[in-house]
Design a protein around this motif. Sequence first.
Motif, PDB file in Angstrom:
ATOM      1  N   ASP A 214      95.363 -53.833  17.656  1.00 54.69           N
ATOM      2  CA  ASP A 214      95.166 -54.622  18.871  1.00 54.69           C
ATOM      3  C   ASP A 214      96.306 -55.627  19.062  1.00 54.69           C
ATOM      4  O   ASP A 214      96.871 -55.736  20.163  1.00 54.69           O
ATOM      5  CB  ASP A 214      93.825 -55.344  18.827  1.00 54.69           C
ATOM      6  N   ARG A 218      99.104 -55.244  22.190  1.00 51.84           N
ATOM      7  CA  ARG A 218      99.165 -56.270  23.244  1.00 51.84           C
ATOM      8  C   ARG A 218     100.542 -56.925  23.284  1.00 51.84           C
ATOM      9  O   ARG A 218     101.068 -57.219  24.363  1.00 51.84           O
ATOM     10  CB  ARG A 218      98.042 -57.286  23.046  1.00 51.84           C
ATOM     11  N   GLU A 222     103.109 -56.542  26.507  1.00 51.58           N
ATOM     12  CA  GLU A 222     103.717 -57.709  27.157  1.00 51.58           C
ATOM     13  C   GLU A 222     105.229 -57.540  27.269  1.00 51.58           C
ATOM     14  O   GLU A 222     105.827 -57.798  28.326  1.00 51.58           O
ATOM     15  CB  GLU A 222     103.377 -58.976  26.365  1.00 51.58           C
TER      16      GLU A 222
END
Length: 318
Positions: A214, A218, A222
């Motif tokens: 996770d 992420r 980004e």
Amino acid sequence: MQPIDRSTAWPYDECGEPGPFVYQRYAHPTGAEAEQALGELEGGDALLFGSGTAAMTACVFALCRPGTTIAVAEGAYFGTGVTLRQFEVWGLVVEEYDQTGPPPAHASVVWVEAPANPVLSVPNWDAVRAHGGVVVCDSTIATPVFLTALDEGAHVVVHSGTKFLAGHHDALIGATVTRNAELRQALYDARLRLGLSAAPDAAYALLRGLKTLDARLRRQTETAAELARRLEADPRVLKVRYPGFSGLISFDVADAPAVETATKLIRNMTSLGGVTSTMESRYRWEGDRIPRGLLRLSVGLEDVEALWADLNSALGPK
């Protein structure tokens, strides 16, 4: 995480009966732990395989028979079509279709990719659910961080766990996940009889990767979103593809070999999903099915400004 158990066989109990683990090809403790962890993330029952291609092969044996038509998403991973067409001599019929629209009505199996690699189209889930056939979703790029395909209508989820799931370019491993007990048994039987099992060390690497999945995805998303924005605005770039999630971008330039060999921080190599950024021209492998100038960029965990400086330099003068 338990220590790696590399045993190939385990003793029977005091009554001479087999325990939960007998022979490594059937199952092993490290693999079972990793299967449980992945299954919890996907919301199904996971099985590990020696590679993503091994998982794909098990799907063919579990789901198809001579005369079965399988509809595969256009622009999906090149190796998927190549592998499936190896079975045409045994009567499998393979057709490609635009996964942004409805699958062919006559197909028994629909194979979507979320998103397709490297064109990065995404499936039309409403059309997939309305089809009525067995649906396989390759979720290698989305991962369960961004998609639980079993909730969207897939019957089987396939992963090349070598990529984002393991995440460090150091483990060759694949997986399937399903909620259907009969499908799970058929996939297990194919794995067992064809010798498609994952090794304990690869399963351990997958377990390690899942613990940071996770956070990695992420951060990669980004960074990828910002790089895609800058590439889109750059006149040296002809076209940018980015689905809005995960760490994979593809973009077209006039001279792909010149750009891919000019980076310093971004490694010019195949594969994707690792903590180190990689980029390559896919035309060398896929030919005219994709644009000659397409570059596939897998974004790692490096600083976004350092990655942009490397890309900017490699793209040459404006």
